[in-house]
Scaffold this motif. Structure first.
Motif, PDB file in Angstrom:
ATOM      1  N   ILE A  77       0.855  -1.181   0.000  1.00 23.33           N
ATOM      2  CA  ILE A  77       0.000   0.000   0.000  1.00 23.33           C
ATOM      3  C   ILE A  77       0.892   1.234   0.000  1.00 23.33           C
ATOM      4  O   ILE A  77       1.943   1.273   0.656  1.00 23.33           O
ATOM      5  CB  ILE A  77      -0.962  -0.002   1.208  1.00 23.33           C
ATOM      6  N   VAL A  78       0.516   2.257  -0.761  1.00 22.03           N
ATOM      7  CA  VAL A  78       1.394   3.428  -0.896  1.00 22.03           C
ATOM      8  C   VAL A  78       1.314   4.304   0.347  1.00 22.03           C
ATOM      9  O   VAL A  78       0.317   4.291   1.083  1.00 22.03           O
ATOM     10  CB  VAL A  78       1.047   4.244  -2.155  1.00 22.03           C
ATOM     11  N   ALA A  79       2.368   5.072   0.576  1.00 20.80           N
ATOM     12  CA  ALA A  79       2.511   5.823   1.819  1.00 20.80           C
ATOM     13  C   ALA A  79       1.387   6.818   2.034  1.00 20.80           C
ATOM     14  O   ALA A  79       0.900   6.982   3.163  1.00 20.80           O
ATOM     15  CB  ALA A  79       3.864   6.540   1.833  1.00 20.80           C
ATOM     16  N   HIS A  80       0.961   7.521   0.959  1.00 22.62           N
ATOM     17  CA  HIS A  80      -0.070   8.544   1.172  1.00 22.62           C
ATOM     18  C   HIS A  80      -1.373   7.917   1.646  1.00 22.62           C
ATOM     19  O   HIS A  80      -2.092   8.500   2.460  1.00 22.62           O
ATOM     20  CB  HIS A  80      -0.281   9.393  -0.093  1.00 22.62           C
ATOM     21  N   ALA A  81      -1.699   6.724   1.155  1.00 19.28           N
ATOM     22  CA  ALA A  81      -2.925   6.049   1.586  1.00 19.28           C
ATOM     23  C   ALA A  81      -2.780   5.500   3.000  1.00 19.28           C
ATOM     24  O   ALA A  81      -3.716   5.584   3.815  1.00 19.28           O
ATOM     25  CB  ALA A  81      -3.266   4.919   0.622  1.00 19.28           C
ATOM     26  N   LEU A  82      -1.618   4.958   3.322  1.00 19.98           N
ATOM     27  CA  LEU A  82      -1.393   4.418   4.665  1.00 19.98           C
ATOM     28  C   LEU A  82      -1.527   5.514   5.710  1.00 19.98           C
ATOM     29  O   LEU A  82      -2.154   5.318   6.759  1.00 19.98           O
ATOM     30  CB  LEU A  82      -0.008   3.775   4.729  1.00 19.98           C
ATOM     31  N   THR A  83      -0.983   6.676   5.419  1.00 17.55           N
ATOM     32  CA  THR A  83      -1.080   7.803   6.348  1.00 17.55           C
ATOM     33  C   THR A  83      -2.530   8.235   6.527  1.00 17.55           C
ATOM     34  O   THR A  83      -2.987   8.467   7.657  1.00 17.55           O
ATOM     35  CB  THR A  83      -0.238   8.987   5.832  1.00 17.55           C
ATOM     36  N   ALA A  84      -3.265   8.346   5.431  1.00 16.37           N
ATOM     37  CA  ALA A  84      -4.665   8.774   5.503  1.00 16.37           C
ATOM     38  C   ALA A  84      -5.515   7.748   6.242  1.00 16.37           C
ATOM     39  O   ALA A  84      -6.370   8.109   7.069  1.00 16.37           O
ATOM     40  CB  ALA A  84      -5.214   8.999   4.097  1.00 16.37           C
ATOM     41  N   LEU A  85      -5.300   6.467   5.981  1.00 17.64           N
ATOM     42  CA  LEU A  85      -6.086   5.428   6.639  1.00 17.64           C
ATOM     43  C   LEU A  85      -5.777   5.342   8.127  1.00 17.64           C
ATOM     44  O   LEU A  85      -6.648   5.032   8.943  1.00 17.64           O
ATOM     45  CB  LEU A  85      -5.832   4.075   5.961  1.00 17.64           C
ATOM     46  N   ASP A  86      -4.541   5.631   8.494  1.00 25.10           N
ATOM     47  CA  ASP A  86      -4.175   5.607   9.916  1.00 25.10           C
ATOM     48  C   ASP A  86      -4.917   6.686  10.695  1.00 25.10           C
ATOM     49  O   ASP A  86      -5.218   6.516  11.883  1.00 25.10           O
ATOM     50  CB  ASP A  86      -2.657   5.779  10.061  1.00 25.10           C
ATOM     51  N   ALA A  87      -5.215   7.811  10.014  1.00 31.57           N
ATOM     52  CA  ALA A  87      -5.933   8.910  10.671  1.00 31.57           C
ATOM     53  C   ALA A  87      -7.445   8.834  10.443  1.00 31.57           C
ATOM     54  O   ALA A  87      -8.188   9.712  10.889  1.00 31.57           O
ATOM     55  CB  ALA A  87      -5.401  10.247  10.142  1.00 31.57           C
ATOM     56  N   SER A  88      -7.917   7.780   9.782  1.00 31.76           N
ATOM     57  CA  SER A  88      -9.328   7.668   9.417  1.00 31.76           C
ATOM     58  C   SER A  88     -10.242   7.625  10.640  1.00 31.76           C
ATOM     59  O   SER A  88      -9.938   6.987  11.653  1.00 31.76           O
ATOM     60  CB  SER A  88      -9.543   6.394   8.590  1.00 31.76           C
ATOM     61  N   GLN A  89     -11.393   8.284  10.497  1.00 30.63           N
ATOM     62  CA  GLN A  89     -12.425   8.259  11.540  1.00 30.63           C
ATOM     63  C   GLN A  89     -13.539   7.267  11.206  1.00 30.63           C
ATOM     64  O   GLN A  89     -14.528   7.179  11.927  1.00 30.63           O
ATOM     65  CB  GLN A  89     -13.028   9.661  11.701  1.00 30.63           C
ATOM     66  N   VAL A  90     -13.391   6.522  10.106  1.00 31.42           N
ATOM     67  CA  VAL A  90     -14.424   5.563   9.704  1.00 31.42           C
ATOM     68  C   VAL A  90     -14.486   4.417  10.711  1.00 31.42           C
ATOM     69  O   VAL A  90     -13.483   3.735  10.952  1.00 31.42           O
ATOM     70  CB  VAL A  90     -14.155   5.014   8.292  1.00 31.42           C
ATOM     71  N   ARG A  91     -15.647   4.224  11.290  1.00 32.03           N
ATOM     72  CA  ARG A  91     -15.841   3.155  12.273  1.00 32.03           C
ATOM     73  C   ARG A  91     -17.011   2.238  11.898  1.00 32.03           C
ATOM     74  O   ARG A  91     -17.217   1.215  12.550  1.00 32.03           O
ATOM     75  CB  ARG A  91     -16.086   3.753  13.666  1.00 32.03           C
ATOM     76  N   ARG A  92     -17.766   2.601  10.884  1.00 30.42           N
ATOM     77  CA  ARG A  92     -18.881   1.771  10.420  1.00 30.42           C
ATOM     78  C   ARG A  92     -18.805   1.701   8.902  1.00 30.42           C
ATOM     79  O   ARG A  92     -18.800   2.724   8.216  1.00 30.42           O
ATOM     80  CB  ARG A  92     -20.213   2.374  10.866  1.00 30.42           C
ATOM     81  N   ILE A  93     -18.740   0.476   8.391  1.00 31.35           N
ATOM     82  CA  ILE A  93     -18.671   0.247   6.951  1.00 31.35           C
ATOM     83  C   ILE A  93     -19.871  -0.604   6.566  1.00 31.35           C
ATOM     84  O   ILE A  93     -20.009  -1.742   7.033  1.00 31.35           O
ATOM     85  CB  ILE A  93     -17.355  -0.462   6.572  1.00 31.35           C
ATOM     86  N   VAL A  94     -20.754  -0.053   5.747  1.00 30.40           N
ATOM     87  CA  VAL A  94     -21.976  -0.748   5.353  1.00 30.40           C
ATOM     88  C   VAL A  94     -21.817  -1.211   3.904  1.00 30.40           C
ATOM     89  O   VAL A  94     -21.590  -0.397   3.001  1.00 30.40           O
ATOM     90  CB  VAL A  94     -23.215   0.167   5.485  1.00 30.40           C
ATOM     91  N   ILE A  95     -21.932  -2.533   3.690  1.00 35.44           N
ATOM     92  CA  ILE A  95     -21.831  -3.107   2.350  1.00 35.44           C
ATOM     93  C   ILE A  95     -23.244  -3.379   1.841  1.00 35.44           C
ATOM     94  O   ILE A  95     -23.952  -4.246   2.363  1.00 35.44           O
ATOM     95  CB  ILE A  95     -21.014  -4.410   2.362  1.00 35.44           C
ATOM     96  N   LEU A  96     -23.660  -2.616   0.828  1.00 38.46           N
ATOM     97  CA  LEU A  96     -25.022  -2.734   0.292  1.00 38.46           C
ATOM     98  C   LEU A  96     -25.073  -3.732  -0.863  1.00 38.46           C
ATOM     99  O   LEU A  96     -24.262  -3.657  -1.792  1.00 38.46           O
ATOM    100  CB  LEU A  96     -25.524  -1.385  -0.235  1.00 38.46           C
ATOM    101  N   GLY A  97     -26.062  -4.630  -0.813  1.00 40.37           N
ATOM    102  CA  GLY A  97     -26.298  -5.560  -1.914  1.00 40.37           C
ATOM    103  C   GLY A  97     -27.776  -5.604  -2.257  1.00 40.37           C
ATOM    104  O   GLY A  97     -28.614  -5.740  -1.365  1.00 40.37           O
ATOM    105  N   ARG A  98     -28.106  -5.490  -3.544  1.00 47.39           N
ATOM    106  CA  ARG A  98     -29.510  -5.475  -3.958  1.00 47.39           C
ATOM    107  C   ARG A  98     -30.203  -6.806  -3.693  1.00 47.39           C
ATOM    108  O   ARG A  98     -31.400  -6.857  -3.439  1.00 47.39           O
ATOM    109  CB  ARG A  98     -29.618  -5.136  -5.451  1.00 47.39           C
ATOM    110  N   ARG A  99     -29.446  -7.899  -3.785  1.00 48.13           N
ATOM    111  CA  ARG A  99     -30.054  -9.213  -3.598  1.00 48.13           C
ATOM    112  C   ARG A  99     -29.586  -9.815  -2.270  1.00 48.13           C
ATOM    113  O   ARG A  99     -29.160  -9.084  -1.379  1.00 48.13           O
ATOM    114  CB  ARG A  99     -29.721 -10.106  -4.802  1.00 48.13           C
ATOM    115  N   GLY A 100     -29.682 -11.130  -2.124  1.00 50.44           N
ATOM    116  CA  GLY A 100     -29.439 -11.754  -0.837  1.00 50.44           C
ATOM    117  C   GLY A 100     -28.143 -12.524  -0.748  1.00 50.44           C
ATOM    118  O   GLY A 100     -27.339 -12.547  -1.696  1.00 50.44           O
ATOM    119  N   PRO A 101     -27.895 -13.206   0.365  1.00 49.18           N
ATOM    120  CA  PRO A 101     -26.649 -13.948   0.574  1.00 49.18           C
ATOM    121  C   PRO A 101     -26.373 -15.011  -0.483  1.00 49.18           C
ATOM    122  O   PRO A 101     -25.215 -15.263  -0.821  1.00 49.18           O
ATOM    123  CB  PRO A 101     -26.860 -14.585   1.956  1.00 49.18           C
TER     124      PRO A 101
END
Length: 443
Positions: free
Chosen positions: A172-196
């Motif tokens: 992973i490139v340095a600029h992304a690693l730095t940004a992700l380390d400071a990320s405030q994202v704590r909830r990630i919702v994966i949307l799918g139109r259909r089912g499992p």
């Protein structure tokens, strides 16, 4: 001598070059063109940076690249520096192996709001693709929505959920690693139109979510069909759904501060916000039988998910090239089993659309070379009148096109490895100018 031009240096391009060598041996010369000064396409900029074992396939391509009959021609944009017609004048066959580097659009209101990205651009950002290195996504909101139910959606969710320590060994490139380390994202919702039962996620990628140090995958048990229905699935799909069942039955994990939520039967209807995305409007769906299997239909129930980041992972399409027929619906070049017109062909995702694995491109490459052999002959010594490599070199020199060769790439490779942070295999250059400087090819 047969002169073959392949446009695109990813898996499809190198497998096709390998097939050409097996078909014609020393009676072929293959030039592999790429817009970037670096080869290997999605192996470098599409495969997740924490999946280093997959990237190892590039060693096979390197073996092909180092043969005398194959040449990498980097930093050349076909359709801009040289036209398709000009390539066809120079080579017996021109094969488009450009992949599918562009995001498909959802076609929803608000899709163009700031901090809404397609997966090609977002993945390109953390993989260091020069076209997307400056993306600079804002990671200051606590909720991100990932739209899609395939492996790319899983990759994006996993990268957002990982701690910095978990990126050890990745490129992973340095600029992304730095940004992700400071990320405030704590909830990630994966949307799918259909089912499992309709997911396009593989067991390995789903299973990885269970082993993240700070993330807890969640599935609503009510979204799962009766377990007996799993028997109708193929073994891989059954195993993948098994992971979802394990997520649904797992005990709460309050010690982990990131939640990865699977929201099935959920169709995005609009993305809203003023200065940037603020909410995703979603309609609850149900499944009905359709001509191509189970399809999702809206129920009229609408709800909203507050979110500061949206990544759309619904597929890709090929880049258009002037004077090449394009299938708008399929997002690929218009072709008949790889043939576009006499002397012009396509292979891989550029032929069939973004489907299959990296390895799927190998039989595809061999199949197209068989067709080309039928069309142009088996290399019995007769002259085609095409000049091939020398003709292109003369044209490039005349136009001042700066070509980066594979030996130049090897210098870039050495510099990236030398610049790697501790524990990482390399630190990629993220600008074309940096790559060319490291290659020493302008000295």
């Amino acid at each position: 001598m047969r002169h073959i031009a392949i446009v695109g240096s990813g898996p499809a391009g190198y497998y096709t070059a390998e097939a050409a060598l097996k078909q014609w041996g020393d009676s072929v010369r293959v030039d592999i063109f790429d817009t970037l000064p670096v080869p290997f396409g999605l192996i470098r900029t599409g495969v997740a940076p924490d999946h280093q074992s997959i990237k190892g396939v590039s060693r096979r391509y390197e073996t092909t690249a180092l043969t005398d009959n194959v040449r990498f021609v980097g930093n050349v944009t076909i359709g801009q520096d040289v036209s398709i017609a000009e390539l066809q004048d120079l080579y017996d066959a021109v094969i488009l192996a450009t992949g599918a580097p562009n995001d498909r659009k959802l076609g929803l209101p608000g899709e163009d709001l700031p901090n809404v990205f397609g997966s090609a651009s977002f993945v390109g950002w953390y993989n260091g693709h020069p076209h997307f290195a400056g993306l600079d996504p804002a990671l200051s909101h606590d909720t991100a929505v990932v739209i899609g139910n395939g492996n790319v959606a899983l990759d994006v969710a996993r990268i957002l959920a990982k701690s910095q320590d978990e990126f050890a060994g990745s490129d992973i490139v340095a600029h992304a690693l730095t940004a992700l380390d400071a990320s405030q994202v704590r909830r990630i919702v994966i949307l799918g139109r259909r089912g499992p039962h309709q997911i396009a996620m593989t067991p390995k990628e789903l299973g990885e979510l269970a082993h993240l140090t700070r993330a807890c995958p969640r599935v609503d048990p009510a979204d799962l069909p009766a377990e007996a229905e799993d028997a109708a699935l193929d073994p891989g799909q059954r195993k993948a759904v098994g992971h979802l069942r394990a997520f649904a039955s797992a005990a709460p994990c309050p010690e982990r501060d990131v939640a990865v939520e699977f929201d099935f039967f959920a169709s995005p209807k609009a993305i809203t916000g003023t200065e940037r995305v603020e909410e995703v409007e979603v309609e609850r769906t149900r499944l009905e039988d359709g001509p191509n299997g189970m399809r999702a239909v809206g129920t009229g129930e609408i709800y909203r998910i507050p979110a500061g980041l949206v990544i759309i992972c619904i597929g890709y399409q090929t880049s258009k090239i002037p004077d090449v027929p394009f299938d708008e619906k399929g997002g690929r070049f218009a072709n008949e089993e790889g043939r576009i017109r006499p002397g012009l062909y396509c292979v891989g995702w550029a032929r069939r659309g973004p489907s299959g694995t990296i390895g799927t491109n190998r039989p595809d490459g061999f199949a197209i070379i068989e067709k080309i052999a039928e069309d142009i002959g088996e290399g019995t010594g007769e002259s085609s009148g095409k000049t091939g490599r020398p003709g292109f070199d003369a044209l490039a020199q005349e136009r001042g096109v700066h070509v980066v060769k594979f030996t130049d790439w090897q210098k870039i490779d050495e510099a990236e490895i030398a610049n790697a942070r501790e524990g990482a295999p390399r630190e990629k250059f993220v600008a074309v100018e940096q790559m060319i400087e490291a290659s020493g090819s302008k000295d």
